[in-house]
Structures are given as structure tokens and as C-alpha cells.
Motif scaffolding. Structure first.
Motif, PDB file in Angstrom:
ATOM      1  N   GLU A 141      64.602  -5.092  26.057  1.00 20.43           N
ATOM      2  CA  GLU A 141      65.673  -4.110  25.960  1.00 20.43           C
ATOM      3  C   GLU A 141      66.082  -3.665  27.350  1.00 20.43           C
ATOM      4  O   GLU A 141      65.230  -3.518  28.230  1.00 20.43           O
ATOM      5  CB  GLU A 141      65.205  -2.888  25.166  1.00 20.43           C
ATOM      6  N   ASN A 159      70.835  -7.325  19.413  1.00 20.62           N
ATOM      7  CA  ASN A 159      70.958  -6.092  18.619  1.00 20.62           C
ATOM      8  C   ASN A 159      70.824  -6.359  17.126  1.00 20.62           C
ATOM      9  O   ASN A 159      71.567  -5.831  16.308  1.00 20.62           O
ATOM     10  CB  ASN A 159      72.257  -5.364  18.938  1.00 20.62           C
ATOM     11  N   GLU A 199      72.214   0.508  25.050  1.00 28.78           N
ATOM     12  CA  GLU A 199      71.076  -0.382  25.269  1.00 28.78           C
ATOM     13  C   GLU A 199      71.282  -1.648  24.447  1.00 28.78           C
ATOM     14  O   GLU A 199      71.758  -1.586  23.323  1.00 28.78           O
ATOM     15  CB  GLU A 199      69.792   0.322  24.851  1.00 28.78           C
ATOM     16  N   GLU A 220      69.334  -5.105  22.920  1.00 31.25           N
ATOM     17  CA  GLU A 220      68.032  -5.699  22.625  1.00 31.25           C
ATOM     18  C   GLU A 220      68.221  -7.167  22.324  1.00 31.25           C
ATOM     19  O   GLU A 220      69.095  -7.554  21.551  1.00 31.25           O
ATOM     20  CB  GLU A 220      67.371  -5.023  21.428  1.00 31.25           C
TER      21      GLU A 220
END
Length: 121
Positions: free
Chosen positions: A48, A79, A115, A117
Motif C-alpha cells: 500500500e 484496490n 491510498e 493497494e
């Protein structure tokens, strides 16, 4: 100047806290600590980070050992959204060389720094 800007994120996962299965070792080429996977039946990892504005191409850096055998496909996600399913041996043909395992592209919009991921499982 120079080439593309690279950012590294710390990779983690369910067994990454167990050095008997996934020891952390220094890699002189990448000039950072990396995870060495050996003796596992299942592999799941993620990273992340918050990226700067613009279009990013997201990769896992993978170095496949000569004795590495992974006979199923891995799923690559950004994500939580599946980007592709690949066989590591077909994607990373060279042995003992760091190669990029492309996950997908992510656009970070100006003023909306979320953020991101990246997952491999």
C-alpha cells in the motif's frame, strides 16, 4: 531527467511475519530489504502507498529462483479489483534476475490523494 521515477512500497502478507517461510534479506541490486519466498504452498502479498498526481504503472518486482515452481495462476489486483491472472513462470522467464510483474495502471487525481493497494495472491 533520467528515466521514469520509481517508488517502492513495503510488501506484507499473512506469512511475511514468519521468517522461517518468508525471510527478509538485503538485495544489493535493488538496494533494499526484500522478501525471499521458499517452501510455501500458498502465496498472498500486498503493498500500500499514496502516490503523487499522475498515471502510475504498478508492478511487483520478482526474481524467480531456478528451483521455483508455482503451478497455479496468481491474481493481480489494484484496490480489490482484479486486473489479470498470470502464471509467474510464463511472465518471469529469466531465472535469478529481477523482473517487473505488471499489475496495471492507476491514475492519482490532483487534490484527491488516495491510498492504492496492490495485491498478488
Amino acid at each position: 531527467g533520467g528515466g521514469p521515477r520509481l517508488e517502492f512500497a513495503t510488501v506484507g502478507g499473512p506469512l511475511c511475519e514468519h521468517p522461517a517461510y518468508v525471510p527478509e534479506v538485503w538485495d544489493a541490486i535493488l538496494r533494499r530489504r526484500v522478501l525471499r519466498v521458499h517452501g510455501l504452498c500458498l502465496l498472498s502479498c500486498h503493498a500500500e502507498m499514496i502516490l503523487g498526481e499522475g498515471l502510475w504503472r504498478l508492478f511487483f518486482s520478482v526474481k524467480r529462483g531456478a528451483d521455483y515452481a508455482f503451478d497455479t495462476q496468481v491474481i493481480l489486483r489494484i484496490n480489490g479489483q482484479e486486473q489479470s491472472r498470470v502464471t509467474i513462470e510464463q511472465q518471469i522467464e529469466m531465472v535469478d534476475v529481477w523482473m517487473p510483474l505488471f499489475v496495471g495502471e492507476f491514475r492519482q487525481e490532483k487534490g484527491c490523494y488516495k491510498e492504492v493497494e496492490v495485491q498478488l495472491e
